[in-house]
Design a protein around this motif. Sequence first.
Motif, mmCIF file in Angstrom:
data_model
loop_
_atom_site.group_PDB
_atom_site.id
_atom_site.type_symbol
_atom_site.label_atom_id
_atom_site.label_comp_id
_atom_site.label_asym_id
_atom_site.label_seq_id
_atom_site.Cartn_x
_atom_site.Cartn_y
_atom_site.Cartn_z
ATOM 1 N N LYS A 145 -24.736 -0.622 -3.866
ATOM 2 C CA LYS A 145 -23.992 -1.654 -3.144
ATOM 3 C C LYS A 145 -23.320 -2.679 -4.067
ATOM 4 O O LYS A 145 -22.152 -3.030 -3.855
ATOM 5 N N PRO A 146 -23.998 -3.172 -5.102
ATOM 6 C CA PRO A 146 -23.320 -4.142 -5.994
ATOM 7 C C PRO A 146 -22.073 -3.559 -6.673
ATOM 8 O O PRO A 146 -21.150 -4.301 -7.014
ATOM 9 N N ILE A 147 -22.073 -2.232 -6.872
ATOM 10 C CA ILE A 147 -20.927 -1.579 -7.522
ATOM 11 C C ILE A 147 -19.814 -1.318 -6.518
ATOM 12 O O ILE A 147 -18.634 -1.407 -6.840
ATOM 13 N N THR A 148 -20.181 -0.984 -5.282
ATOM 14 C CA THR A 148 -19.199 -0.496 -4.310
ATOM 15 C C THR A 148 -18.564 -1.578 -3.439
ATOM 16 O O THR A 148 -17.579 -1.310 -2.758
ATOM 17 N N LYS A 153 -13.985 -3.012 0.083
ATOM 18 C CA LYS A 153 -13.026 -3.975 0.638
ATOM 19 C C LYS A 153 -11.599 -3.429 0.572
ATOM 20 O O LYS A 153 -10.747 -3.791 1.400
ATOM 21 N N ARG A 154 -11.346 -2.577 -0.430
ATOM 22 C CA ARG A 154 -10.002 -1.996 -0.582
ATOM 23 C C ARG A 154 -9.856 -0.686 0.201
ATOM 24 O O ARG A 154 -8.806 -0.043 0.134
ATOM 25 N N GLY A 155 -10.932 -0.288 0.896
ATOM 26 C CA GLY A 155 -10.861 0.938 1.699
ATOM 27 C C GLY A 155 -11.473 2.147 1.048
ATOM 28 O O GLY A 155 -11.363 3.266 1.563
ATOM 29 N N GLY A 156 -12.125 1.959 -0.094
ATOM 30 C CA GLY A 156 -12.736 3.090 -0.803
ATOM 31 C C GLY A 156 -14.249 3.053 -0.747
ATOM 32 O O GLY A 156 -14.842 2.364 0.090
ATOM 33 N N GLY A 157 -14.868 3.789 -1.636
ATOM 34 C CA GLY A 157 -16.320 3.800 -1.720
ATOM 35 C C GLY A 157 -16.899 5.197 -1.808
ATOM 36 O O GLY A 157 -16.196 6.172 -2.108
ATOM 37 N N ILE A 158 -18.198 5.292 -1.571
ATOM 38 C CA ILE A 158 -18.912 6.569 -1.617
ATOM 39 C C ILE A 158 -18.711 7.271 -0.280
ATOM 40 O O ILE A 158 -18.983 6.703 0.778
ATOM 41 N N LYS A 159 -18.248 8.499 -0.315
ATOM 42 C CA LYS A 159 -18.001 9.243 0.917
ATOM 43 C C LYS A 159 -19.128 10.216 1.259
ATOM 44 O O LYS A 159 -19.395 10.464 2.431
ATOM 45 N N VAL A 183 -9.121 4.722 -3.887
ATOM 46 C CA VAL A 183 -7.879 4.064 -3.471
ATOM 47 C C VAL A 183 -6.843 4.104 -4.602
ATOM 48 O O VAL A 183 -6.457 5.192 -5.021
ATOM 49 N N ASP A 184 -6.429 2.956 -5.143
ATOM 50 C CA ASP A 184 -5.348 2.940 -6.128
ATOM 51 C C ASP A 184 -5.817 3.014 -7.579
ATOM 52 O O ASP A 184 -4.996 3.026 -8.495
ATOM 53 N N SER A 185 -7.127 3.045 -7.808
ATOM 54 C CA SER A 185 -7.617 3.205 -9.182
ATOM 55 C C SER A 185 -7.995 4.665 -9.413
ATOM 56 O O SER A 185 -8.369 5.373 -8.469
ATOM 57 N N MET A 186 -7.865 5.106 -10.665
ATOM 58 C CA MET A 186 -8.313 6.453 -10.999
ATOM 59 C C MET A 186 -9.810 6.560 -10.749
ATOM 60 O O MET A 186 -10.322 7.579 -10.297
ATOM 61 N N GLY A 187 -10.553 5.490 -11.055
ATOM 62 C CA GLY A 187 -11.937 5.359 -10.607
ATOM 63 C C GLY A 187 -13.005 5.952 -11.483
ATOM 64 O O GLY A 187 -14.164 6.043 -11.067
ATOM 65 N N ALA A 188 -12.680 6.330 -12.708
ATOM 66 C CA ALA A 188 -13.674 6.979 -13.572
ATOM 67 C C ALA A 188 -14.886 6.090 -13.809
ATOM 68 O O ALA A 188 -16.033 6.537 -13.660
ATOM 69 N N ASN A 189 -14.655 4.846 -14.181
ATOM 70 C CA ASN A 189 -15.781 3.942 -14.457
ATOM 71 C C ASN A 189 -16.593 3.657 -13.197
ATOM 72 O O ASN A 189 -17.826 3.593 -13.234
ATOM 73 N N PHE A 190 -15.896 3.491 -12.079
ATOM 74 C CA PHE A 190 -16.567 3.263 -10.800
ATOM 75 C C PHE A 190 -17.465 4.450 -10.451
ATOM 76 O O PHE A 190 -18.645 4.283 -10.108
ATOM 77 N N ILE A 191 -16.922 5.649 -10.546
ATOM 78 C CA ILE A 191 -17.682 6.853 -10.195
ATOM 79 C C ILE A 191 -18.882 7.032 -11.118
ATOM 80 O O ILE A 191 -20.006 7.279 -10.665
ATOM 81 N N ASN A 192 -18.660 6.897 -12.422
ATOM 82 C CA ASN A 192 -19.758 7.094 -13.375
ATOM 83 C C ASN A 192 -20.873 6.058 -13.186
ATOM 84 O O ASN A 192 -22.058 6.378 -13.317
ATOM 85 N N SER A 193 -20.493 4.826 -12.861
ATOM 86 C CA SER A 193 -21.502 3.791 -12.613
ATOM 87 C C SER A 193 -22.340 4.130 -11.374
ATOM 88 O O SER A 193 -23.568 3.976 -11.376
ATOM 89 N N LEU A 195 -22.871 7.134 -10.174
ATOM 90 C CA LEU A 195 -23.678 8.319 -10.475
ATOM 91 C C LEU A 195 -24.930 7.964 -11.277
ATOM 92 O O LEU A 195 -26.020 8.494 -11.018
ATOM 93 N N GLU A 196 -24.781 7.065 -12.246
ATOM 94 C CA GLU A 196 -25.947 6.661 -13.042
ATOM 95 C C GLU A 196 -26.959 5.900 -12.183
ATOM 96 O O GLU A 196 -28.171 6.014 -12.387
ATOM 97 N N THR A 197 -26.455 5.168 -11.196
ATOM 98 C CA THR A 197 -27.354 4.503 -10.243
ATOM 99 C C THR A 197 -28.092 5.540 -9.399
ATOM 100 O O THR A 197 -29.306 5.422 -9.168
ATOM 101 N N PHE A 198 -27.374 6.562 -8.934
ATOM 102 C CA PHE A 198 -28.002 7.631 -8.146
ATOM 103 C C PHE A 198 -29.101 8.327 -8.953
ATOM 104 O O PHE A 198 -30.179 8.631 -8.431
#
Length: 438
Positions: A145-148, A153-159, A183-193, A195-198
């Motif tokens: 949640k702290p990452i997402t 808010k921009r319409g993205g997140g974990i699906k 959404v509008d970011s490529m999202g690599a850092n978001f996704i990897n963060s 995944l490491e939380t998971f």
Amino acid sequence: MYQPISGFSKQSKEQKIDWLAKTYLKNSPEAKNIIKQYWNTDQKLQQLHDEFSENTISNYYLPFGIAPNFLINNKLFSIPMAIEESSVVAAASKAAKFWGTRGGFKTKIIDTLKVGQVHFSFVGDFDKLSSFFKKIQPKFQEAAKPITQNMEKRGGGIKSVQLKDKTNLLPDYYQLHCEFETVDSMGANFINSCLETFADVLEKEAQLYTDFSSEEKEIEIIMSILSNYVPECLVRAEVSCPLNEFSDTTTIPGKQLAEKFVRAVKIAEKEPYRAVTHNKGIMNGIDAVVLATGNDFRAIEAGAHAYASKNGKYSSLTHAEIDGENFKFSIEIPLALGTVGGLTGLHPLVKLALQILGNPSAKQLMEVVAVAGLAQNFAAIQSLITTGIQEGHMKMHLMNILNQYKATETEKKVLVNYYKNHVVSYSDVAIQLEKLRQ
């Protein structure tokens, strides 16, 4: 004997260059000058470039060109392209003009999901692992949640987060297969963060799960990383026109040319040796726009070529057909792109490129990039089945050849005019220069 240099990264740029020149370049003043002549005179801009990567000693320039006249979904675009290969920008521009008078390019976003995976080893009963996963599944989203929050808010997140049994590939191999919307970011850092939380949740919850044996509790995380294969992040681009409008020459009827074009694409669909070169031409257009807009062309390349092999054999990314009295040509390709984050907010030319495109969303950029690839492929095939690839390519390459032979401005002017009606080749340019110089 292996003697590595220590502390290289801590040296100043001047020290790095001195060491490089002394060790590999015979202490050549000319070599040092080549490195330094590409420095930007604006110190702030140069520092910005230096900080993009590590151990930087200079800048490596690529031409930044514009391909105008692209009519995409009834809107006119000029597409920025960063590429060093001759004829690519000219070919794309020619294709844009051809299709602009025939209704232009039509595009459709099929989906925008991106993928990441937690790869892990589990020794034990899969049914128990499956029950464990179902019990802890809500905790993945909760922990992230702290990452997402901002992404949501921009319409993205974990699906989705799915458990996959991969023991048919490797003993004890399982994965969390996760889908994201960035959404509008490529999202690599978001996704990897995420995944490491998971992975952290998986390990800790396994230790607390009472139905596991002591061995089953010891889940081993191998790695947590996004995938550059994004078959659910797809865009389609296409063009079509009546057969009688397909040819822009008076020598070859439109239907005959269209049939030959379709046959050429069918060969690329069936023959891997041809498909690789065929798709390389597509990537000439795609990579150039991806580079110009500050995106990761290596990720796009890897994903595109994987998609070209999705049916078990490497094949064409484009497809052509004659449907009644109409010619149709299309591409469907995965493109994980971003218009915010990374270089998009840092590199001045990247910001300018996006401004030229009207500051597009990631979806709009996907459409533009797919169109550039389709246009490039169209131009290449048209050349191959008519005049041959070399006539146009070598004429565009002429200036490079003249520069290699150190031609003067007067010699260039004479030979550019001469080769308007002659075939360009390295050997013939050398002969013509020799004649001029005598």
